[in-house]
Scaffold this motif. Structure first.
Motif, PDB file in Angstrom:
ATOM      1  N   PHE A 162       0.829  -1.206   0.000  1.00  0.00           N
ATOM      2  CA  PHE A 162       0.000   0.000   0.000  1.00  0.00           C
ATOM      3  C   PHE A 162       0.864   1.257   0.000  1.00  0.00           C
ATOM      4  O   PHE A 162       0.684   2.165  -0.824  1.00  0.00           O
ATOM      5  N   HIS A 163       1.823   1.312   0.924  1.00  0.00           N
ATOM      6  CA  HIS A 163       2.655   2.514   1.032  1.00  0.00           C
ATOM      7  C   HIS A 163       3.578   2.674  -0.175  1.00  0.00           C
ATOM      8  O   HIS A 163       3.909   3.803  -0.558  1.00  0.00           O
ATOM      9  N   SER A 164       3.963   1.578  -0.796  1.00  0.00           N
ATOM     10  CA  SER A 164       4.791   1.658  -2.007  1.00  0.00           C
ATOM     11  C   SER A 164       4.031   2.328  -3.139  1.00  0.00           C
ATOM     12  O   SER A 164       4.560   3.200  -3.834  1.00  0.00           O
ATOM     13  N   TYR A 165       2.774   1.941  -3.333  1.00  0.00           N
ATOM     14  CA  TYR A 165       1.962   2.543  -4.394  1.00  0.00           C
ATOM     15  C   TYR A 165       1.733   4.031  -4.133  1.00  0.00           C
ATOM     16  O   TYR A 165       1.799   4.847  -5.051  1.00  0.00           O
ATOM     17  N   VAL A 166       1.446   4.363  -2.877  1.00  0.00           N
ATOM     18  CA  VAL A 166       1.212   5.767  -2.539  1.00  0.00           C
ATOM     19  C   VAL A 166       2.486   6.581  -2.731  1.00  0.00           C
ATOM     20  O   VAL A 166       2.450   7.702  -3.250  1.00  0.00           O
ATOM     21  N   THR A 167       3.619   6.016  -2.359  1.00  0.00           N
ATOM     22  CA  THR A 167       4.898   6.721  -2.509  1.00  0.00           C
ATOM     23  C   THR A 167       5.226   6.963  -3.977  1.00  0.00           C
ATOM     24  O   THR A 167       5.658   8.063  -4.359  1.00  0.00           O
ATOM     25  N   VAL A 168       5.019   5.951  -4.815  1.00  0.00           N
ATOM     26  CA  VAL A 168       5.285   6.101  -6.250  1.00  0.00           C
ATOM     27  C   VAL A 168       4.419   7.209  -6.834  1.00  0.00           C
ATOM     28  O   VAL A 168       4.904   8.064  -7.604  1.00  0.00           O
TER      29      VAL A 168
ATOM     30  N   SER B 156       3.775  20.309   0.930  1.00  0.00           N
ATOM     31  CA  SER B 156       3.079  19.865  -0.291  1.00  0.00           C
ATOM     32  C   SER B 156       3.208  18.358  -0.466  1.00  0.00           C
ATOM     33  O   SER B 156       2.237  17.671  -0.810  1.00  0.00           O
ATOM     34  N   ALA B 157       4.420  17.827  -0.226  1.00  0.00           N
ATOM     35  CA  ALA B 157       4.652  16.383  -0.371  1.00  0.00           C
ATOM     36  C   ALA B 157       3.816  15.596   0.631  1.00  0.00           C
ATOM     37  O   ALA B 157       3.206  14.573   0.278  1.00  0.00           O
ATOM     38  N   VAL B 158       3.773  16.073   1.884  1.00  0.00           N
ATOM     39  CA  VAL B 158       2.975  15.393   2.915  1.00  0.00           C
ATOM     40  C   VAL B 158       1.501  15.423   2.554  1.00  0.00           C
ATOM     41  O   VAL B 158       0.788  14.418   2.671  1.00  0.00           O
ATOM     42  N   GLY B 159       1.036  16.583   2.090  1.00  0.00           N
ATOM     43  CA  GLY B 159      -0.366  16.703   1.715  1.00  0.00           C
ATOM     44  C   GLY B 159      -0.735  15.794   0.553  1.00  0.00           C
ATOM     45  O   GLY B 159      -1.788  15.152   0.565  1.00  0.00           O
ATOM     46  N   ILE B 160       0.131  15.733  -0.446  1.00  0.00           N
ATOM     47  CA  ILE B 160      -0.119  14.879  -1.610  1.00  0.00           C
ATOM     48  C   ILE B 160      -0.111  13.409  -1.201  1.00  0.00           C
ATOM     49  O   ILE B 160      -0.951  12.617  -1.643  1.00  0.00           O
ATOM     50  N   TYR B 161       0.853  13.035  -0.338  1.00  0.00           N
ATOM     51  CA  TYR B 161       0.929  11.646   0.129  1.00  0.00           C
ATOM     52  C   TYR B 161      -0.357  11.253   0.848  1.00  0.00           C
ATOM     53  O   TYR B 161      -0.939  10.190   0.576  1.00  0.00           O
ATOM     54  N   ASN B 162      -0.817  12.112   1.765  1.00  0.00           N
ATOM     55  CA  ASN B 162      -2.039  11.808   2.513  1.00  0.00           C
ATOM     56  C   ASN B 162      -3.257  11.740   1.598  1.00  0.00           C
ATOM     57  O   ASN B 162      -4.154  10.914   1.802  1.00  0.00           O
ATOM     58  N   LEU B 163      -3.279  12.596   0.595  1.00  0.00           N
ATOM     59  CA  LEU B 163      -4.392  12.590  -0.352  1.00  0.00           C
ATOM     60  C   LEU B 163      -4.447  11.274  -1.115  1.00  0.00           C
ATOM     61  O   LEU B 163      -5.516  10.656  -1.234  1.00  0.00           O
TER      62      LEU B 163
ATOM     63  N   ALA C  49      -3.161   8.443  -0.196  1.00  0.00           N
ATOM     64  CA  ALA C  49      -3.466   7.365   0.753  1.00  0.00           C
ATOM     65  C   ALA C  49      -4.968   7.261   0.981  1.00  0.00           C
ATOM     66  O   ALA C  49      -5.538   6.160   1.019  1.00  0.00           O
ATOM     67  N   LYS C  50      -5.631   8.401   1.121  1.00  0.00           N
ATOM     68  CA  LYS C  50      -7.081   8.399   1.328  1.00  0.00           C
ATOM     69  C   LYS C  50      -7.803   7.901   0.077  1.00  0.00           C
ATOM     70  O   LYS C  50      -8.780   7.148   0.168  1.00  0.00           O
ATOM     71  N   ILE C  51      -7.331   8.316  -1.087  1.00  0.00           N
ATOM     72  CA  ILE C  51      -7.963   7.883  -2.337  1.00  0.00           C
ATOM     73  C   ILE C  51      -7.835   6.372  -2.510  1.00  0.00           C
ATOM     74  O   ILE C  51      -8.804   5.681  -2.850  1.00  0.00           O
ATOM     75  N   LEU C  52      -6.622   5.841  -2.276  1.00  0.00           N
ATOM     76  CA  LEU C  52      -6.401   4.407  -2.448  1.00  0.00           C
ATOM     77  C   LEU C  52      -7.209   3.597  -1.435  1.00  0.00           C
ATOM     78  O   LEU C  52      -7.771   2.541  -1.774  1.00  0.00           O
TER      79      LEU C  52
END
Length: 208
Positions: free
Chosen positions: A7-13, A44-51, A53-56
């Motif tokens: 999960f975290h790999s996909y969000v990070t990519v 911005s990076a933290v916000g995008i990552y959290n976004l 994560a919520k979408i996935l």
């Protein structure tokens, strides 16, 4: 790779791809922030990552194929049926609904006598999946119909699967009620990846 790492790999990519685009196209506009530019970039990076994560997570809740892919060997979501012997050696049929998200599992079950009469109902209180060893452990609260009693217990199931990276199609183990400490053996089969209505699952269980 565990389901959490996947999960975290996909969000990070996804985050890296968006940040690369921003560096290429948006970075010049950030110069106005001066020394605050690194902070703006980090936020911005933290916000995008959290976004992402919520979408996935949202997609996985509503798209069974994605949930199954992300959970991998720990995918248990669905309807399971089995049987055990009651105290007077009568056949008791069990139906369990495994309602699973990426980080949580709730198990609701009911046991029936062969004539369809309800025997007991239970719900999990805490669950733990050992994906590597293929073991499900959960505690539960149970209401038994015959004597109108309520008690707690623990259940341990071992996965039966074709390979260590695949989810189980059968689980075999036992439950132990704290009121007597007696182990009751059971082997359950998954009959559907979705949650079926209880009575429909019971009819299928009788022929499983």
């Amino acid at each position: 790779m565990t389901s959490e790492h996947k999960f975290h790999s996909y969000v990070t990519v996804a985050t890296v791809m968006v940040m690369y685009f921003m560096i290429e196209n948006v970075a010049p506009f950030l110069n106005q922030f001066g020394v605050a530019k690194p902070i703006v970039t980090l936020l911005s990076a933290v916000g995008i990552y959290n976004l992402f994560a919520k979408i996935l997570s949202s997609l996985a809740r509503n798209w069974l194929w994605l949930k199954k892919h992300l959970l991998g060997a720990s995918f248990l979501n669905g309807t399971w049926v089995g049987e055990f012997k009651g105290s007077n050696n009568e056949k008791i049929i069990t139906v369990e609904s495994f309602d699973q998200t990426l980080n949580h599992l709730v198990i609701r079950g009911e046991a029936f006598k062969e004539n369809g009469e309800s025997y007991a109902q239970w719900i999990s209180k805490a669950t733990f999946i050992n994906e590597t060893d293929g073991v499900l452990t959960y505690t539960y609260t149970c209401d038994k119909d015959d004597d109108k009693s309520t008690f707690q217990g623990v259940c341990v199931f071992n996965f039966e699967r074709e390979a260590a990276h695949l989810p189980p199609t059968y689980i075999k183990g036992y439950s132990t009620d704290v009121i007597d400490g007696v182990r009751t053996s059971n082997r359950e089969k998954k009959i559907e990846d979705k949650l079926l209505p209880l009575l429909e699952a019971f009819e299928l269980a009788k022929n499983a």
